[in-house]
Design a protein around this motif. Sequence first.
Motif, short mmCIF file in Angstrom:
data_model
loop_
_atom_site.label_atom_id
_atom_site.label_comp_id
_atom_site.label_asym_id
_atom_site.label_seq_id
_atom_site.Cartn_x
_atom_site.Cartn_y
_atom_site.Cartn_z
N LEU A 101 0.82 -1.20 0.00
CA LEU A 101 0.00 0.00 0.00
C LEU A 101 0.86 1.26 0.00
O LEU A 101 1.97 1.25 0.53
CB LEU A 101 -0.91 0.02 1.23
CG LEU A 101 -2.20 -0.81 1.15
CD1 LEU A 101 -1.94 -2.28 0.96
CD2 LEU A 101 -3.05 -0.57 2.39
N PRO A 102 0.34 2.34 -0.57
CA PRO A 102 1.09 3.59 -0.51
C PRO A 102 1.22 4.06 0.93
O PRO A 102 0.42 3.71 1.79
CB PRO A 102 0.25 4.56 -1.34
CG PRO A 102 -1.09 3.96 -1.44
CD PRO A 102 -0.94 2.49 -1.26
N ARG A 103 2.25 4.82 1.18
CA ARG A 103 2.47 5.43 2.49
C ARG A 103 3.00 6.82 2.25
O ARG A 103 2.63 7.43 1.25
CB ARG A 103 3.39 4.56 3.35
CG ARG A 103 4.71 4.18 2.67
CD ARG A 103 5.58 3.29 3.51
NE ARG A 103 6.02 3.99 4.71
CZ ARG A 103 6.63 3.40 5.72
NH1 ARG A 103 6.85 2.10 5.70
NH2 ARG A 103 7.04 4.08 6.77
N GLN A 104 3.87 7.36 3.09
CA GLN A 104 4.38 8.70 2.88
C GLN A 104 5.04 8.80 1.50
O GLN A 104 5.64 7.85 1.02
CB GLN A 104 5.41 9.06 3.97
CG GLN A 104 4.87 9.03 5.37
CD GLN A 104 5.10 7.69 6.07
OE1 GLN A 104 5.26 6.65 5.45
NE2 GLN A 104 5.08 7.72 7.40
N GLN A 105 4.93 9.96 0.90
CA GLN A 105 5.37 10.18 -0.48
C GLN A 105 6.83 9.81 -0.70
O GLN A 105 7.19 9.30 -1.76
CB GLN A 105 5.09 11.64 -0.87
CG GLN A 105 5.31 11.95 -2.34
CD GLN A 105 6.75 12.24 -2.69
OE1 GLN A 105 7.54 12.71 -1.87
NE2 GLN A 105 7.11 11.94 -3.93
N ASP A 139 -2.22 12.31 -5.75
CA ASP A 139 -1.49 12.84 -6.90
C ASP A 139 0.02 12.87 -6.68
O ASP A 139 0.79 12.76 -7.63
CB ASP A 139 -1.98 14.25 -7.24
CG ASP A 139 -3.41 14.25 -7.79
OD1 ASP A 139 -3.86 13.18 -8.29
OD2 ASP A 139 -4.08 15.29 -7.70
N ASP A 140 0.45 13.00 -5.43
CA ASP A 140 1.89 13.04 -5.14
C ASP A 140 2.48 11.64 -4.95
O ASP A 140 3.64 11.48 -4.62
CB ASP A 140 2.17 13.90 -3.91
CG ASP A 140 1.67 13.27 -2.61
OD1 ASP A 140 0.97 12.23 -2.66
OD2 ASP A 140 1.99 13.83 -1.54
N LYS A 144 -3.32 8.96 0.11
CA LYS A 144 -4.23 10.10 0.18
C LYS A 144 -4.42 10.48 1.65
O LYS A 144 -4.65 9.60 2.49
CB LYS A 144 -5.58 9.76 -0.44
CG LYS A 144 -5.55 9.59 -1.94
CD LYS A 144 -6.93 9.25 -2.48
CE LYS A 144 -6.88 9.02 -3.97
NZ LYS A 144 -8.19 8.56 -4.49
N PRO A 145 -4.33 11.76 1.97
CA PRO A 145 -4.43 12.19 3.37
C PRO A 145 -5.69 11.71 4.08
O PRO A 145 -5.65 11.37 5.27
CB PRO A 145 -4.39 13.72 3.30
CG PRO A 145 -3.72 14.01 2.00
CD PRO A 145 -4.07 12.89 1.07
N GLU A 146 -6.79 11.65 3.36
CA GLU A 146 -8.05 11.22 3.99
C GLU A 146 -8.07 9.72 4.29
O GLU A 146 -8.94 9.22 5.00
CB GLU A 146 -9.26 11.61 3.13
CG GLU A 146 -9.34 10.92 1.78
CD GLU A 146 -8.64 11.66 0.64
OE1 GLU A 146 -9.03 11.42 -0.51
OE2 GLU A 146 -7.72 12.47 0.90
N PHE A 147 -7.11 8.98 3.75
CA PHE A 147 -7.07 7.53 3.95
C PHE A 147 -6.09 7.09 5.03
O PHE A 147 -5.89 5.90 5.24
CB PHE A 147 -6.71 6.83 2.64
CG PHE A 147 -7.81 6.84 1.62
CD1 PHE A 147 -9.12 7.12 1.95
CD2 PHE A 147 -7.53 6.55 0.29
CE1 PHE A 147 -10.14 7.13 1.00
CE2 PHE A 147 -8.54 6.53 -0.67
CZ PHE A 147 -9.84 6.83 -0.31
N THR A 148 -5.45 8.04 5.72
CA THR A 148 -4.43 7.66 6.70
C THR A 148 -4.57 8.46 7.98
O THR A 148 -5.06 9.60 7.97
CB THR A 148 -3.02 7.84 6.11
OG1 THR A 148 -2.05 7.34 7.05
CG2 THR A 148 -2.72 9.27 5.73
N ILE A 149 -4.11 7.84 9.07
CA ILE A 149 -4.09 8.53 10.36
C ILE A 149 -2.70 9.05 10.69
O ILE A 149 -2.55 9.91 11.55
CB ILE A 149 -4.61 7.62 11.50
CG1 ILE A 149 -3.78 6.34 11.61
CG2 ILE A 149 -6.09 7.33 11.32
CD1 ILE A 149 -4.11 5.46 12.80
#
Length: 172
Positions: A101-105, A139-140, A144-149
């Motif tokens: 999964l994606p994490r910090q850019q 996009d970065d 997505k910020p709304e998907f992570t705590i």
Amino acid sequence: MTDSAVTAFVGDSLTERGDWQQVLPGRPVLNFGVGGNTTDDLLDRLDEVVDAGPTTVVLEIGTNDFAWRVPVEEVVVNIERVLSELRAKLPAARIIAQSILPRQQEYAHIVRGVNEQIAAFAPSVEVEYLDVWPALAGDDEGIKPEFTIDGLHLSASGYDAWYELLRAALVA
């Protein structure tokens, strides 16, 4: 071991924190997620998963390796070993390998590189590959910020987006 079809969700804290019954209501599910697990850790406990005799295995692993600065090549080899061992020990099981999964850019290029290699390897051991990246990355290319705590772990809406992808894949 059980006589009915069991789906095992296998991975790290992202898996551990999941409510997998939401994905497959009314079906038996097992959660083999362990917080902090790396690919090495999973290799050490893989027999626990195999001994449960699941008919479907849904794998998510690898993100913690990056925190420990495990070389990309080692992460890839370990995930390939996990998939190969699962296939050898559970020859009739449906196995789904999810992209990391994606994490910090700042991790995006590393994670995507591993994901590309796992996607290419999966068919060689008759494993399905599920790319969850497009649904969870912004996009970065970070999550997505709304998907992570916290830049790594999922929020409720992050889990909902993930569940939707898994539900579609598992009932297909």
